[in-house]
Design an enzyme around this catalytic site. Sequence first.
Site, mmCIF file in Angstrom:
data_model
loop_
_atom_site.group_PDB
_atom_site.id
_atom_site.type_symbol
_atom_site.label_atom_id
_atom_site.label_comp_id
_atom_site.label_asym_id
_atom_site.label_seq_id
_atom_site.Cartn_x
_atom_site.Cartn_y
_atom_site.Cartn_z
ATOM 1 N N HIS A 285 48.874 46.963 28.651
ATOM 2 C CA HIS A 285 47.873 48.031 28.540
ATOM 3 C C HIS A 285 47.820 48.845 29.816
ATOM 4 O O HIS A 285 48.145 48.374 30.901
ATOM 5 C CB HIS A 285 46.480 47.456 28.216
ATOM 6 C CG HIS A 285 46.014 46.410 29.194
ATOM 7 N ND1 HIS A 285 46.428 45.103 29.127
ATOM 8 C CD2 HIS A 285 45.179 46.480 30.264
ATOM 9 C CE1 HIS A 285 45.867 44.417 30.108
ATOM 10 N NE2 HIS A 285 45.107 45.226 30.825
ATOM 11 N N ARG B 199 37.447 52.365 24.832
ATOM 12 C CA ARG B 199 36.787 52.260 26.143
ATOM 13 C C ARG B 199 36.711 50.797 26.596
ATOM 14 O O ARG B 199 36.487 49.907 25.780
ATOM 15 C CB ARG B 199 35.378 52.867 26.074
ATOM 16 C CG ARG B 199 35.442 54.367 25.884
ATOM 17 C CD ARG B 199 34.115 55.076 26.009
ATOM 18 N NE ARG B 199 34.266 56.430 25.486
ATOM 19 C CZ ARG B 199 34.822 57.444 26.164
ATOM 20 N NH1 ARG B 199 35.216 57.272 27.412
ATOM 21 N NH2 ARG B 199 34.949 58.634 25.605
ATOM 22 N N ASP B 200 36.909 50.595 27.888
ATOM 23 C CA ASP B 200 36.845 49.240 28.444
ATOM 24 C C ASP B 200 35.436 48.684 28.275
ATOM 25 O O ASP B 200 34.435 49.389 28.475
ATOM 26 C CB ASP B 200 37.223 49.260 29.927
ATOM 27 C CG ASP B 200 37.581 47.873 30.438
ATOM 28 O OD1 ASP B 200 38.767 47.617 30.689
ATOM 29 O OD2 ASP B 200 36.659 47.038 30.570
ATOM 30 N N ILE B 201 35.344 47.424 27.917
ATOM 31 C CA ILE B 201 34.040 46.787 27.678
ATOM 32 C C ILE B 201 33.256 46.628 28.983
ATOM 33 O O ILE B 201 32.018 46.573 28.970
ATOM 34 C CB ILE B 201 34.252 45.438 26.943
ATOM 35 C CG1 ILE B 201 33.014 45.025 26.184
ATOM 36 C CG2 ILE B 201 34.720 44.344 27.883
ATOM 37 C CD1 ILE B 201 33.257 43.902 25.167
HETATM 38 P P1 5GP Z 1 43.515 43.622 32.899
HETATM 39 O O1 5GP Z 1 42.755 42.955 33.998
HETATM 40 O O2 5GP Z 1 44.188 42.619 31.981
HETATM 41 O O3 5GP Z 1 44.446 44.690 33.390
HETATM 42 O O4 5GP Z 1 42.435 44.411 32.062
HETATM 43 C C1 5GP Z 1 41.880 43.974 30.873
HETATM 44 C C2 5GP Z 1 40.689 44.858 30.588
HETATM 45 O O5 5GP Z 1 40.306 44.687 29.236
HETATM 46 C C3 5GP Z 1 39.460 44.526 31.448
HETATM 47 O O6 5GP Z 1 39.086 45.677 32.205
HETATM 48 C C4 5GP Z 1 38.406 44.104 30.433
HETATM 49 O O7 5GP Z 1 37.110 44.575 30.770
HETATM 50 C C5 5GP Z 1 38.903 44.743 29.135
HETATM 51 N N1 5GP Z 1 38.560 43.977 27.941
HETATM 52 C C6 5GP Z 1 38.731 42.648 27.751
HETATM 53 N N2 5GP Z 1 38.315 42.295 26.512
HETATM 54 C C7 5GP Z 1 37.885 43.428 25.908
HETATM 55 C C8 5GP Z 1 37.349 43.693 24.617
HETATM 56 O O8 5GP Z 1 37.183 42.813 23.764
HETATM 57 N N3 5GP Z 1 37.018 44.975 24.346
HETATM 58 C C9 5GP Z 1 37.200 45.993 25.249
HETATM 59 N N4 5GP Z 1 36.844 47.223 24.870
HETATM 60 N N5 5GP Z 1 37.702 45.771 26.479
HETATM 61 C C10 5GP Z 1 38.039 44.510 26.812
#
Ligand code: 5GP
Length: 113
Positions: A99, A28-30
């Site tokens: 991702h 799950r996203d943080i």
């Molecule tokens: P992006 O903007 O690169 O497409 O999305 C990265 C996502 O990863 C963001 O929605 C962010 O909240 C999530 N994220 C970043 N670091 C972590 C982490 O350490 N744990 C989790 N579960 N999600 C993360």
Amino acid sequence: MDCIFCQIVAGKIPTEIIYHDEDAVAFRDIHPVAPTHIIIIPKEHIPSLAHLSEEQLPLMGHMINIANQLAKKEGISERGYRLVINCGKGGGQVVPHLHMHLLGGRKISDELG
Ligand code: 5GP
Ligand code: ZN
């Protein structure tokens, strides 16, 4: 290894893994932006969609299949959901490890940037 998602794969950042197999992991996203906000990643460090080779294309089908299965499990399959892959800084990518976001549980309509 300074990639956050590689560290999650390696178990170095405590994260509840909600799905895993030989090639991919989901958690799950943080900072969720929807009731269901799940991140699906390949275990292999691929920096972004732009770095994906033709040989790696089946991995994307695999990740979509995982997303579809998780959407069913989350109970959002019938109502609908969105899969998002941000590519590069201009595409909104923050974590440089390929991702897919699975978003659902609310109406998602007007966020294409
Ligand atoms: P992006 O903007 O690169 O497409 O999305 C990265 C996502 O990863 C963001 O929605 C962010 O909240 C999530 N994220 C970043 N670091 C972590 C982490 O350490 N744990 C989790 N579960 N999600 C993360
Ligand atoms: Zn990585």
